[in-house]
Design a protein around this motif. Structure first.
Motif, PDB file in Angstrom:
ATOM      1  N   LYS A  58     -17.204   2.152   0.302  1.00  0.00           N
ATOM      2  CA  LYS A  58     -16.861   2.840   1.721  1.00  0.00           C
ATOM      3  C   LYS A  58     -16.115   3.703   1.773  1.00  0.00           C
ATOM      4  O   LYS A  58     -15.640   4.777   2.526  1.00  0.00           O
ATOM      5  CB  LYS A  58     -17.614   2.856   2.737  1.00  0.00           C
ATOM      6  CG  LYS A  58     -19.695   2.414   2.500  1.00  0.00           C
ATOM      7  CD  LYS A  58     -20.376   1.563   3.722  1.00  0.00           C
ATOM      8  CE  LYS A  58     -19.835   0.787   4.493  1.00  0.00           C
ATOM      9  NZ  LYS A  58     -20.815  -0.533   3.409  1.00  0.00           N
ATOM     10  N   GLU A  59     -15.143   2.165   2.006  1.00  0.00           N
ATOM     11  CA  GLU A  59     -13.502   3.230   3.039  1.00  0.00           C
ATOM     12  C   GLU A  59     -12.750   3.179   1.173  1.00  0.00           C
ATOM     13  O   GLU A  59     -11.646   3.709   1.770  1.00  0.00           O
ATOM     14  CB  GLU A  59     -13.221   1.454   3.067  1.00  0.00           C
ATOM     15  CG  GLU A  59     -13.604   1.196   4.095  1.00  0.00           C
ATOM     16  CD  GLU A  59     -13.538   0.100   4.967  1.00  0.00           C
ATOM     17  OE1 GLU A  59     -12.599  -0.295   4.651  1.00  0.00           O
ATOM     18  OE2 GLU A  59     -13.861  -0.144   5.947  1.00  0.00           O
ATOM     19  N   LYS A  61      -9.888  -1.031   3.373  1.00  0.00           N
ATOM     20  CA  LYS A  61      -8.552  -0.120   3.264  1.00  0.00           C
ATOM     21  C   LYS A  61      -8.082  -1.037   4.047  1.00  0.00           C
ATOM     22  O   LYS A  61      -6.747  -0.557   3.221  1.00  0.00           O
ATOM     23  CB  LYS A  61      -9.207   0.705   3.655  1.00  0.00           C
ATOM     24  CG  LYS A  61      -8.550   2.040   4.209  1.00  0.00           C
ATOM     25  CD  LYS A  61      -7.280   3.211   2.700  1.00  0.00           C
ATOM     26  CE  LYS A  61      -6.806   4.013   2.139  1.00  0.00           C
ATOM     27  NZ  LYS A  61      -7.173   4.232   1.233  1.00  0.00           N
ATOM     28  N   ALA A  62      -8.003  -1.528   5.220  1.00  0.00           N
ATOM     29  CA  ALA A  62      -6.720  -2.162   5.974  1.00  0.00           C
ATOM     30  C   ALA A  62      -6.262  -2.854   5.596  1.00  0.00           C
ATOM     31  O   ALA A  62      -5.181  -3.305   5.357  1.00  0.00           O
ATOM     32  CB  ALA A  62      -7.634  -2.330   7.414  1.00  0.00           C
ATOM     33  N   PRO A 104       0.776  -1.320  -0.426  1.00  0.00           N
ATOM     34  CA  PRO A 104      -0.110   0.178   0.201  1.00  0.00           C
ATOM     35  C   PRO A 104       1.179   0.980  -0.169  1.00  0.00           C
ATOM     36  O   PRO A 104       0.560   2.039  -0.357  1.00  0.00           O
ATOM     37  CB  PRO A 104      -0.708  -0.363   0.980  1.00  0.00           C
ATOM     38  CG  PRO A 104      -0.741  -1.668   1.147  1.00  0.00           C
ATOM     39  CD  PRO A 104       0.663  -1.960   1.334  1.00  0.00           C
ATOM     40  N   SER A 105       1.825   1.635   0.568  1.00  0.00           N
ATOM     41  CA  SER A 105       2.590   2.431   0.674  1.00  0.00           C
ATOM     42  C   SER A 105       4.002   1.963   0.295  1.00  0.00           C
ATOM     43  O   SER A 105       4.719   1.143   0.017  1.00  0.00           O
ATOM     44  CB  SER A 105       2.541   3.030   2.065  1.00  0.00           C
ATOM     45  OG  SER A 105       3.689   2.067   2.963  1.00  0.00           O
ATOM     46  N   ALA A 142     -18.496  -8.262  -8.693  1.00  0.00           N
ATOM     47  CA  ALA A 142     -19.716  -7.826  -8.224  1.00  0.00           C
ATOM     48  C   ALA A 142     -20.327  -7.931  -6.384  1.00  0.00           C
ATOM     49  O   ALA A 142     -20.767  -8.205  -5.932  1.00  0.00           O
ATOM     50  CB  ALA A 142     -20.867  -9.099  -8.640  1.00  0.00           C
ATOM     51  N   ARG A 143     -18.527  -8.429  -6.108  1.00  0.00           N
ATOM     52  CA  ARG A 143     -17.932  -9.224  -4.530  1.00  0.00           C
ATOM     53  C   ARG A 143     -18.099  -7.587  -3.684  1.00  0.00           C
ATOM     54  O   ARG A 143     -18.542  -6.018  -4.169  1.00  0.00           O
ATOM     55  CB  ARG A 143     -16.596  -9.564  -4.445  1.00  0.00           C
ATOM     56  CG  ARG A 143     -17.054 -10.877  -4.723  1.00  0.00           C
ATOM     57  CD  ARG A 143     -14.960 -10.963  -4.856  1.00  0.00           C
ATOM     58  NE  ARG A 143     -13.986 -10.250  -5.718  1.00  0.00           N
ATOM     59  CZ  ARG A 143     -13.509 -10.499  -5.677  1.00  0.00           C
ATOM     60  NH1 ARG A 143     -13.251 -11.781  -4.951  1.00  0.00           N
ATOM     61  NH2 ARG A 143     -12.210  -9.842  -6.387  1.00  0.00           N
ATOM     62  N   THR A 144     -18.459  -7.645  -2.553  1.00  0.00           N
ATOM     63  CA  THR A 144     -19.336  -6.538  -1.745  1.00  0.00           C
ATOM     64  C   THR A 144     -18.772  -6.983  -0.298  1.00  0.00           C
ATOM     65  O   THR A 144     -18.225  -5.778   0.187  1.00  0.00           O
ATOM     66  CB  THR A 144     -20.567  -6.506  -1.060  1.00  0.00           C
ATOM     67  OG1 THR A 144     -20.917  -8.386  -0.046  1.00  0.00           O
ATOM     68  CG2 THR A 144     -21.076  -6.606  -2.661  1.00  0.00           C
ATOM     69  N   THR A 145     -17.539  -7.549   0.239  1.00  0.00           N
ATOM     70  CA  THR A 145     -17.224  -7.353   1.398  1.00  0.00           C
ATOM     71  C   THR A 145     -15.415  -8.055   1.046  1.00  0.00           C
ATOM     72  O   THR A 145     -15.098  -8.823   2.254  1.00  0.00           O
ATOM     73  CB  THR A 145     -18.168  -8.292   2.377  1.00  0.00           C
ATOM     74  OG1 THR A 145     -18.011  -9.497   2.079  1.00  0.00           O
ATOM     75  CG2 THR A 145     -19.470  -7.541   2.674  1.00  0.00           C
ATOM     76  N   HIS A 146     -15.273  -8.668   0.362  1.00  0.00           N
ATOM     77  CA  HIS A 146     -13.982  -9.025   0.100  1.00  0.00           C
ATOM     78  C   HIS A 146     -12.913  -7.764   0.375  1.00  0.00           C
ATOM     79  O   HIS A 146     -13.137  -7.041   0.330  1.00  0.00           O
ATOM     80  CB  HIS A 146     -13.736  -9.138  -1.767  1.00  0.00           C
ATOM     81  CG  HIS A 146     -12.409  -9.585  -2.020  1.00  0.00           C
ATOM     82  ND1 HIS A 146     -11.290  -9.429  -2.659  1.00  0.00           N
ATOM     83  CD2 HIS A 146     -12.109 -11.210  -2.094  1.00  0.00           C
ATOM     84  CE1 HIS A 146     -10.853  -9.944  -3.215  1.00  0.00           C
ATOM     85  NE2 HIS A 146     -11.125 -11.111  -2.304  1.00  0.00           N
TER      86      HIS A 146
END
Ligand code: NDP
Length: 331
Positions: A217-218, A175-176, A108-109, A166-170
């Motif tokens: 959302k994230e 973010k984390a 991520p960084s 189509a996934r929603t909670t992958h």
């Protein structure tokens, strides 16, 4: 440098990419082979053990993974986890004295990428990033046009990489765990622009969009970003978890080249005024694994080392900065 006919590979994280692409590819490779796994899911360990005839002593979990240091069967640790876990497992693999392959996005960084490169250097092991396209002769064909200025200077690259997820909670929505489209599909669009110009951007301006705010959302669902290169070349790139697209077009002083698709597993193809660009590939992942394993065996340069992963994450960080600043140009 390992001295074997075939280097032993362990896959870390047995999700979609390991299961559907890398393990099957490792049945086709000639310079390396699947000898072990690292998984947090005991039922997968059972299935994989039977399917790939793996020795019990080559099966690890995330807790006992460091014992891999004492296992001479294993030469290469291939990290195929969610991006936020790449740093930890690359560093642990390096400390265990193993050669390391790591999936994109590298981390991520920029700070993570630098720590990963340092850990590998300190432990005298190599680090390759899973940029499979860089091993594809189709990609190499447009890199060559840029390098040789076949059609004069590249002036404008337009590039899009996305699919409908189509996934929603992958983890891609988390973010984390390192989700967000920029690291995921965004690096393909970014690589498209970087490889088609053969340059590193000097400025970036970016915007994020979402059509599914209840799911995204994230992290960002769609990103558009504009790059400026030292030669004056420009790029307009698009990436999305909501839109199917995969194309690249470079307009040059005296011509053009284009690809569609440009970063698929199979069937990448395109054209230029010189004719079609269409190198058929039997298995892209097998080619990547074999070329990287060969580089380790011969001690030659890797096509996409850690430094290449870092170059992308530098731009990705600038893209987040630009959006946080309200779409300001970041130099
Ligand atoms: P998946 O979600 O399908 O699999 C990830 C695996 O990581 C899980 O199955 C699990 O394996 C392990 N894991 C450990 N901790 C967690 C956690 N907290 N949350 C979720 N998973 C966890 O991801 P993909 O296989 O699609 O992606 C993995 C990596 O590969 C990413 O970096 C991705 O960008 C990259 N990738 C690259 C592609 C390419 O073309 N180069 C294509 C697809 C993905 P276990 O149950 O064994 O512990």
């Amino acid at each position: 440098r390992p001295k074997k006919d075939k280097l032993g590979v362990v896959l870390v994280g047995l999700g979609y990419y390991s299961t559907d692409l890398l393990a099957p590819a490792l049945q086709l490779t000639k310079n390396c082979q699947l000898v072990g796994i690292v998984t947090g899911t005991p039922s997968k360990a059972e299935t994989w053990k039977k399917k790939y005839n793996l020795a019990d002593k080559n099966i690890y979990n995330y807790q006992n993974f460091d014992q891999i240091a004492n296992n001479p069967d294993i030469d290469i640790v291939y990290v195929v986890l969610p991006p936020s876990m790449h740093r930890e497992f690359v560093v642990r693999a390096a400390k265990a004295g193993k050669q390391v392959f790591c999936e994109k996005p590298m981390a991520p960084s920029v700070a993570d990428c630098e720590a990963m490169i340092k850990a590998c250097a300190d432990n005298k092991v190599k680090l390759a990033i899973g940029y499979r396209c860089q091993h594809d002769p189709n990609t190499q064909a447009y890199q060559k046009f840029a390098k040789e200025s076949t059609f004069g200077k590249v002036r404008m690259v337009t590039c899009g990489a996305g699919y409908f997820d189509a996934r929603t909670t992958h983890w891609k929505q988390n973010k984390a765990l390192g989700g967000g489209v920029m690291g995921d599909m965004g690096v393909y669009a970014l690589q498209g622009a970087r490889l088609a110009t053969g340059e590193e951007p000097i400025s970036v301006t970016a915007q994020f969009h979402t059509t599914r705010p209840d799911i995204y959302k994230e992290v960002e669902e769609t990103a558009t970003f504009q790059l400026e290169f030292p030669s004056g070349a420009l790029a307009a790139c698009h990436t999305s978890f909501g839109i199917n697209m995969n194309y690249l077009q470079a307009n040059c002083e005296k011509g053009w080249f284009k690809m569609e698709p440009f970063s698929s597993y199979t069937g990448n193809k395109g054209s230029s005024p010189l004719g079609p660009i269409n190198f058929p590939l039997e298995n892209q992942q097998a080619r990547q694994l074999d070329e990287d394993a060969e580089a380790l065996m011969k001690g030659t340069a890797l096509i996409a080392p850690g430094e290449e992963g870092l170059r992308d994450i530098r731009v990705v960080e600038a893209i987040y900065k630009s959006v946080a600043a309200g779409g300001k140009m970041i130099k």
